[in-house]
Design a protein around this motif. Structure first.
Motif, mmCIF file in Angstrom:
data_model
loop_
_atom_site.group_PDB
_atom_site.id
_atom_site.type_symbol
_atom_site.label_atom_id
_atom_site.label_comp_id
_atom_site.label_asym_id
_atom_site.label_seq_id
_atom_site.Cartn_x
_atom_site.Cartn_y
_atom_site.Cartn_z
ATOM 1 N N GLU A 286 0.822 -1.215 0.000
ATOM 2 C CA GLU A 286 0.000 0.000 0.000
ATOM 3 C C GLU A 286 0.858 1.268 0.000
ATOM 4 N N MET B 235 -10.936 -3.286 -2.478
ATOM 5 C CA MET B 235 -10.001 -2.743 -1.506
ATOM 6 C C MET B 235 -10.736 -1.841 -0.526
ATOM 7 N N GLU B 236 -11.609 -1.006 -1.075
ATOM 8 C CA GLU B 236 -12.335 -0.079 -0.213
ATOM 9 C C GLU B 236 -13.156 -0.855 0.817
ATOM 10 N N TYR C 225 -10.723 -2.613 3.353
ATOM 11 C CA TYR C 225 -10.105 -1.688 4.306
ATOM 12 C C TYR C 225 -11.140 -1.136 5.280
ATOM 13 N N ARG C 226 -12.342 -0.896 4.764
ATOM 14 C CA ARG C 226 -13.385 -0.365 5.643
ATOM 15 C C ARG C 226 -13.725 -1.396 6.732
ATOM 16 N N ARG D 38 -3.993 -9.126 -1.461
ATOM 17 C CA ARG D 38 -4.445 -8.491 -0.218
ATOM 18 C C ARG D 38 -5.936 -8.753 -0.001
ATOM 19 N N LEU E 173 -7.534 -10.352 3.210
ATOM 20 C CA LEU E 173 -8.564 -9.723 4.044
ATOM 21 C C LEU E 173 -9.832 -10.583 4.104
ATOM 22 N N LEU F 230 -1.922 -3.102 9.274
ATOM 23 C CA LEU F 230 -2.223 -2.188 8.168
ATOM 24 C C LEU F 230 -2.771 -0.871 8.723
ATOM 25 N N PRO G 148 -5.567 1.178 7.499
ATOM 26 C CA PRO G 148 -6.656 1.407 6.537
ATOM 27 C C PRO G 148 -7.152 2.847 6.513
ATOM 28 N N TYR H 84 -5.269 4.610 3.837
ATOM 29 C CA TYR H 84 -5.615 4.166 2.476
ATOM 30 C C TYR H 84 -6.986 4.699 2.061
#
Lengths: 350, 212
Positions: free
Chosen positions: A215, A334-335, A338-339, B109, B113, B199, B201, B204
Motif C-alpha cells: 500500500e 479494496m475499499e 479496508y473499511r 491483499r 482480508l 495495516l 486502513p 488508504y
C-alpha cells in the motif's frame, strides 16, 4: 536508559536539552562556501544508502566526524541522495544516558521504555535537525536523515526527515505502520503519506516496516514518485536473506520503483540491530537477475552502498512490465476490505 | 477430514489414477475435456480438484470441481472478471491466482482480508528467483501459496519454515507431487503477530490510489 524514577524523566529532559545545546555550541563546523547542489540527471542519478552502526552518542563532535566521513565518500561518488537509517536520532539520547548509566531496555517494561522515549526524544530533536540541515547544505545533496521519535501535535511519531541541498528541512514523514513493539512504546501511526516536496527528485520516503506493505508504494506511485528511500533499523539479531527480501526489495520487484535503503546495525539500549544498506531495482534491470544494484556485504558493521539509477529506463520498464494501477472493480474490493478492517481494528472507518 | 496435504499433478493431461494422498488435487492441463468427462473424472478421483487450462483467449482459467463432479467455481482471473472468489475446501479457505495478476498485489491483499489460508497460483510468470511474486504476496498477507509447475513448491510466511526461507519443496511420488502446508505453524504465527492487523486502513481510505 532505565533505573529512573518518574520524577527523573523531566529532570533528565532538562539535562539532555542542556547537554545537547552545550555540545552543539562547542562544535567547530566549517562554513559552507560556494556549495552547489549535486548535479544529477534522469539518466544518471547516483544514490547511496548508509549502513550505520548505532551506539549511544557520548560526544557530538565524534558523531559528526563519523557522519562527515560517510558523506565525504558519498560526495566523492557523486551521490545526489543519501539515505540514513531509521531511529538515527535515538543514539543522541546517549548524551544523557552515557553519563547516568545505561541499563538495557529489556530491564524495563515496554511502557517504561515508551515513557523515557517520549520524555527525552524531543530534547535532542533540535540538535539532530540542525546538524543534518548543516550537512545537507555543506555537501549540496538531498539527505534522508533516517528517522527520529518526536511528538507532533500531541501524537508520538517515528518520523523520517528529509533535507534539501540548501539545508532546509523539506519533509517529515511519520511511519504509517509502527511495529507492534513500537506500538507498545506508544508510537502512533502516521495519518497521511506525501511525496517529498521542495526537491527536484521525484522522491518518497517509507520508514522500515512501511515497506512490508504494498500500500505504501501504491500511495507513492499515485503521487508521481519514481524513487523510494527506506530508512530501516531491524531489531532482529538473526539476519536472514529471505526475511530481508520481504521489505524494500520485494516492493521494488512488485512496483518497479527503485529503493534506496539505509540500515541501522549494532546495539542500542539492549536491542541488537542487523541490516544491509542497498540500492534495489527490478530484477530484469540487473545483469545477474538479482535486483540488487548495490548492497552491504554483511548485515553488521558500517559502510556506504551506492548505485546509479536511470529513471527513464525505470519508467519505461514500469510501463511495459508490471501491472498498472488497479481496475475500478479491484478498487471496490479494496475499499470494502479496508473499511471492514478499520471497523474491526478501530471501531470505525474514516 | 480437514484439508491436510495437496497433490499436484506433474503431467499435461488428466491423470488416470488418483494419488494415494492429497485432500485436494491441483492439475494444470493443456485443455480441459468436456464437462461431462471432467465430472466423471472427478467422481472417479473421489476428491475435490482445481483444474486449470489456457482458455481460447490465451488466458489461464481454472475450475474447482467438487468430489461429486460439480463445478464449484470458475476462475477467469479476479482482475479480468471483477469477481473475487474464496472457496471452502474441506474446512479451509482457499483462493486462486492466475498468471500475471500475481503482479497486482491488491488481489493477494483482498484474498488475505477475506481470510484465505491457501492460494493456488496457476501459470505464474517465471522469474527464476526464490523470492518470486507469489512468495512476496505470501509474506505480506501471511497466507500460504502453491506455485504450480514442475516441480511445484509451497511459499509460506518465513516464520513458518525451519530455515526461515518461506519456501517448502514438494515431495515427488511418481508424477504426483505432495505439498504439506504448515497449517498449524501459520495459524500460530497469525495469532501471535497478525500482519494484516498492522495495516493502516484509515490512510488508504483517506488517500485512495484506486480512484482516478
Amino acid at each position: 536508559m532505565g533505573g529512573h524514577d518518574a520524577w527523573q524523566l523531566p529532570v533528565g529532559r532538562v539535562l539532555l536539552t542542556g547537554l545537547a545545546a552545550w555540545q552543539r555550541r562547542r562544535l567547530k563546523l566549517p562554513s559552507p562556501t560556494d556549495v552547489k547542489p549535486m548535479a544529477w540527471s534522469r539518466r544518471q542519478l547516483v544514490v547511496a544508502g548508509v549502513q550505520w552502526r548505532m551506539e549511544p552518542v557520548r560526544a557530538l563532535d565524534a558523531w559528526v566526524d563519523r557522519l562527515m566521513a560517510v558523506l565525504d565518500e558519498a560526495h566523492h561518488l557523486g551521490a545526489a541522495l543519501v539515505v540514513f537509517p531509521e531511529d538515527m536520532a535515538t543514539p543522541l539520547l546517549g548524551l544523557l544516558t552515557e553519563r547516568v548509566g545505561t541499563p538495557s531496555a529489556a530491564q524495563l517494561s515496554d511502557a517504561e521504555v515508551g515513557e523515557r522515549l517520549r520524555a527525552w526524544a524531543d530534547a535532542v530533536a533540535p540538535v539532530y535537525r540542525d546538524i543534518f540541515g548543516y550537512l545537507a547544505r555543506l555537501y549540496g545533496l538531498v539527505i534522508v536523515a533516517g528517522s527520529q521519535l518526536a511528538t507532533v501535535r500531541g501524537r508520538f511519531h517515528n518520523q523520517a526527515l528529509v533535507f534539501g541541498p540548501d539545508g532546509r528541512l523539506v519533509h517529515r514523514q511519520p511511519k504509517l505502520h509502527p511495529l507492534p513493539l513500537e506500538r507498545r512504546w506508544g508510537v502512533d501511526p502516521g495519518t497521511e503519506w506525501h511525496r517529498v516536496p521542495g526537491v527536484t527528485l521525484p522522491l518518497g520516503v517509507a520508514v522500515c516496516h512501511d515497506a512490508s506493505f504494498f500500500e505504501t508504494f501504491r500511495l507513492a506511485a499515485a503521487q508521481g514518485v519514481e524513487l523510494m528511500a527506506i530508512p530501516i533499523a531491524d531489531p532482529d539479531p538473526d539476519w536472514r536473506e529471505a526475511k530481508a527480501r520481504r521489505g524494500a526489495w520485494a516492493r521494488t520487484q512488485e512496483s518497479g520503483l527503485p529503493t534506496v535503503v539505509g540500515a541501522g546495525t549494532g546495539s542500542l539500549y539492549g536491542l541488537t540491530l542487523t541490516g544491509k544498506a542497498g540500492v534495489y531495482v527490478p530484477r530484469e534491470l540487473t545483469a545477474d537477475g538479482s535486483g540488487v544494484r548495490a548492497e552491504s556485504e554483511h548485515p553488521v558493521g558500517e559502510g556506504l552502498s551506492a548505485g546509479v539509477l536511470d529513471l527513464e529506463q525505470l519508467a519505461a520498464f514500469r510501463a511495459e512490465a508490471r501491472s498498472g494501477m488497479p481496475t475500478r472493480a479491484v478498487g471496490r474490493w479494496m475499499e470494502a476490505g479496508y473499511r471492514a478492517l478499520a471497523e474491526a481494528v478501530m471501531g470505525s472507518a474514516p | 477430514m480437514p484439508l491436510d496435504d495437496i497433490a499436484v499433478w506433474g503431467g499435461r493431461e488428466l491423470p488416470a489414477k488418483a494419488p494415494s494422498f492429497g485432500g485436494l488435487m491441483v492439475v494444470d492441463v493443456d485443455r480441459w475435456p468436456s464437462r461431462p468427462q471432467l465430472a466423471a473424472w472427478t467422481v472417479r478421483m473421489d476428491r475435490p480438484a482445481l483444474v486449470a487450462q489456457v482458455g481460447t483467449d490465451g488466458q489461464p482459467e481454472a475450475l474447482l470441481m467438487d468430489r461429486q463432479g460439480r463445478v464449484a467455481g470458475h476462475h477467469r482471473g479476479s482482475v479480468a472478471s471483477g469477481r473475487l472468489t474464496v472457496h471452502q475446501i474441506l474446512g479451509r479457505r482457499v483462493g486462486v491466482l492466475l498468471g500475471a495478476e500475481v503482479w497486482m498485489p491488491e488481489v493477494g491483499r483482498a484474498l488475505g482480508l477475506a481470510g484465505v489460508e491457501l492460494v493456488v497460483g496457476f501459470r505464474l510468470p517465471l522469474t527464476g528467483s526464490a523470492y518470486a511474486p507469489l512468495w512476496a504476496l505470501a509474506q505480506q498477507n501471511q497466507w500460504m501459496g502453491v506455485e504450480t509447475g514442475v516441480p511445484p513448491r509451497l511459499v509460506v510466511p518465513c516464520e513458518s519454515t525451519p530455515d526461515e526461507s518461506g519456501v517448502l519443496a514438494a515431495v515427488g511420488e511418481g508424477s504426483w507431487w505432495r505439498l504439506t502446508p504448515p497449517w498449524n505453524e501459520r495459524r500460530r504465527l497469525v495469532e501471535r503477530d497478525a500482519l494484516l492487523a498492522q495495516l493502516n486502513p484509515a490512510v488508504y481510505l483517506r488517500q485512495p490510489w484506486w480512484e482516478d
